[in-house]
Design an enzyme around this catalytic site. Structure first.
Site, PDB file in Angstrom:
ATOM      1  N   GLU A  58      -7.432  45.203  -4.093  1.00  0.00           N
ATOM      2  CA  GLU A  58      -6.141  44.504  -4.080  1.00  0.00           C
ATOM      3  C   GLU A  58      -5.312  44.906  -2.852  1.00  0.00           C
ATOM      4  O   GLU A  58      -5.194  46.092  -2.543  1.00  0.00           O
ATOM      5  CB  GLU A  58      -5.414  44.872  -5.375  1.00  0.00           C
ATOM      6  CG  GLU A  58      -4.035  44.301  -5.564  1.00  0.00           C
ATOM      7  CD  GLU A  58      -3.407  44.763  -6.872  1.00  0.00           C
ATOM      8  OE1 GLU A  58      -2.391  44.188  -7.276  1.00  0.00           O
ATOM      9  OE2 GLU A  58      -3.958  45.716  -7.499  1.00  0.00           O
ATOM     10  N   LYS A 127      -2.247  36.574  -8.178  1.00  0.00           N
ATOM     11  CA  LYS A 127      -2.121  37.457  -9.341  1.00  0.00           C
ATOM     12  C   LYS A 127      -1.157  36.859 -10.359  1.00  0.00           C
ATOM     13  O   LYS A 127      -0.051  36.433 -10.016  1.00  0.00           O
ATOM     14  CB  LYS A 127      -1.633  38.830  -8.890  1.00  0.00           C
ATOM     15  CG  LYS A 127      -1.638  39.898  -9.985  1.00  0.00           C
ATOM     16  CD  LYS A 127      -1.352  41.269  -9.392  1.00  0.00           C
ATOM     17  CE  LYS A 127      -1.448  42.384 -10.428  1.00  0.00           C
ATOM     18  NZ  LYS A 127      -1.285  43.724  -9.841  1.00  0.00           N
ATOM     19  N   CYS A 184      -6.293  42.912 -10.635  1.00  0.00           N
ATOM     20  CA  CYS A 184      -5.868  44.131 -11.324  1.00  0.00           C
ATOM     21  C   CYS A 184      -5.334  43.895 -12.737  1.00  0.00           C
ATOM     22  O   CYS A 184      -6.095  43.703 -13.664  1.00  0.00           O
ATOM     23  CB  CYS A 184      -4.840  44.874 -10.460  1.00  0.00           C
ATOM     24  SG  CYS A 184      -4.677  46.621 -10.946  1.00  0.00           S
TER      25      CYS A 184
END
Length: 551
Positions: A58, A127, A184
């Protein structure tokens, strides 16, 4: 018939596999030039190893631990320059790379995974869930995917690039290769975006993560990746940030893991001070087969049909290394039902043995029968059946004498196996019996005119099957006489291969406790019973002796 091209045949890409990689580059906080060099080196290294799909951590181009530096115009612009450089330097490589970077879109900053192939940005994953608890405060700098107004953006001189958290990528010329990217925290929520993506067709999930390390967290990462890959019946690639991230407030271990349908394929060394890559060969055909067999997967997808139809699909071909020799690097166990790890093997043996015992106990209770008849040869299969039956009687609070055990020596019975059978029956405490089947076998051989009856040494299939048939016939008539069930001894391998006497033979029984146990597992079950002292010392010594007997 066409001559087979061995180079093509010995190529994993022609057998439903793809080679994937998780790359953990060394980074420097806010140093996009250094980070770009580290990233490109790993992309080239992965490409040289015939990888078709690679992911990075990330925000790897900027580093994750920039805190408020993410708001700096200089950093935002340098990220775009870095992406342009990556596109240029990897344009001749046949590898799909997914790079983490912060991007400003619609006057907001988004945490993105940029999908690159041969100098083109195919799409940008965003994300969805931003952690803002404990050590995390991503909402201070970033916006979640749902805040994006634009579905298409222009960047690095390329126009109309798909942007969002609803993008599914399909490689047109590799069957069953569809992938999805989440970032994540997305996998830490109750229903990760990848769950819907898998039901929409994704077989490979990439997770670009920073994931600082705390004590015990690596085990939880394993749990998440294993569980998500199993639930999604997919491959799951997880990349955590590594060396070079700031340790002012946090620590990093550079954890890279690859799972396939709940099974760990590859894992990196943690806490390395150097860039790392882990590789795995993913079996796409197996994933497709498993999804087809697990019909509830399709039922679940139907229940979420409206949500799944919202995915945008990006289809494109790749130039994978189709003409060269590329052997699998993935290891398959010689004995697939038997873990090589002793601890796991013992656990499997404990479960298998008790499944056998519970199954037989329930069959006896439901049938109202308290006696069983078993043919005991002194070999492994009948030994396993006998110790299962004895333990079943213990479980049902019945004397072991309710096990009517018979050894029935034939023309080829050795003294060793005969003695093993007699000693084991007596030591366990079952009712031990002996019937010599040679006279009845000889009578049948005479009746059908077999040459052996006339003294010729002909040991053909008929000769062997007559003995197996006589044993089985005796056992069934004894069961009639003694109000008992015949418990079979043949194992899964024999039944699957047809290595048994069909009909009135070892193919037949009232209930077979070994029917789901492969032959390679039988010896480990017996050894586990002996070494874990499930029976007396005398019995366990006999069991170990039987294991040493050559057949």
């Amino acid at each position: 018939m066409e001559e087979r091209d061995d180079q093509t045949f010995f190529n994993l890409y022609h057998h439903g596999f793809i080679r994937v990689a998780v790359c953990i580059p060394e980074v420097r906080v806010a140093d996009t030039t250094f980070n770009t060099d580290s990233t490109v080196k790993l992309v080239k290294q992965a490409s040289e190893n015939n990888v078709v799909f690679a992911i990075f951590p990330e925000l790897g181009i900027s580093a994750y631990s920039n805190e408020d530096l993410f708001q700096q115009e200089a950093l935002i612009k340098s990220v775009i320059q870095a992406l342009s450089e990556i596109l240029e330097t990897t344009k001749d490589l046949n590898i799909i790379s997914v790079i983490g970077a912060p991007l400003r879109v619609d006057f907001r900053l988004f945490n993105c995974g940029i999908v690159i192939y041969r100098g083109r940005i195919l799409g940008i994953a965003v994300k969805s869930y931003l952690p803002n608890y404990r050590e995390f405060y991503e909402k201070r700098q970033f916006s979640p995917a749902e805040d994006a107004q634009s579905k298409l953006i222009d960047i690095c001189g390329q126009e109309n690039i798909p942007f969002g958290s609803d993008i599914l990528f399909e490689v047109k010329n590799i069957q069953n290769f569809k992938f999805f990217i989440e970032i994540c925290e997305d996998v830490w929520v109750p229903i990760p975006p990848s769950s819907h993506a898998a039901m929409a067709g994704a077989t490979v999930i990439g997770n670009l993560s920073a994931s600082n390390i705390t004590v015990g967290k690596s085990e939880y990462r394993h749990s998440l990746a294993a569980s998500q890959s199993a639930r999604c019946i997919s491959a799951y690639l997880y990349a955590a940030a590594g060396p070079g991230e700031s340790t002012t407030d946090l620590a990093w271990d550079g954890h890279a893991i690859i799972y396939e349908n709940g099974n760990l394929l590859a894992e990196s060394e943690r806490f390395s001070q150097k860039s790392r890559i882990v590789y795995a060969d993913v079996d796409l055909d197996r994933l497709a087969q498993d999804r087809m067999r697990m019909n509830s997967f399709g039922q679940n997808a139907r229940a979420h049909k409206e949500q799944l139809q919202k995915f945008r699909k990006i289809s494109f071909p790749v130039s994978f290394p189709a003409e060269q020799r590329i052997l699998l690097e993935r290891e398959y166990p010689r004995f697939p039902y038997i873990p090589s790890d002793p601890g796991k093997r013992d656990q499997r043996c404990y479960e298998a043995y008790n499944i056998q015992v519970q199954g037989l106990a329930q069959r006896l209770k439901s049938s109202g029968t308290q006696n069983v008849v078993i043919g005991v040869s002194g070999g492994l299969d009948s030994t396993q059946t006998l110790i299962v039956a004895a333990r079943t009687m213990d479980l049902l609070n019945l004397p072991r004498s309710h096990v009517k055990a018979y050894t029935m020596p034939g023309f080829a019975t050795t003294d060793k196996t005969y003695n093993n059978a007699m000693e084991l029956m007596k030591a366990i405490g079952v009712e031990a019996n002996e019937i010599d089947i040679k006279p009845s076998c000889m009578q049948m051989l005479k009746d059908i005119g077999h040459p052996f009856a006339a003294g010729e040494k002909l040991y053909d299939i008929t000769f062997e099957n007559i003995q197996a048939g006589e044993r089985t016939s005796h056992l069934f008539r004894i069961a009639n006489m003694r109000n008992a069930l015949v418990v079979g001894t043949g194992d899964l391998s024999e039944l699957a291969l047809g290595w048994c006497t069909y009909g009135v033979g070892d193919h037949m029984s009232h209930y077979n406790v070994n029917a789901s146990v492969p032959k390679t597992l039988i010896q480990h079950l017996i050894r586990w019973v002996a070494q874990s002292s499930q029976f007396s010392k005398e019995v366990c010594e006999i069991l170990l002796d039987i294991l040493e007997t050559e057949i």
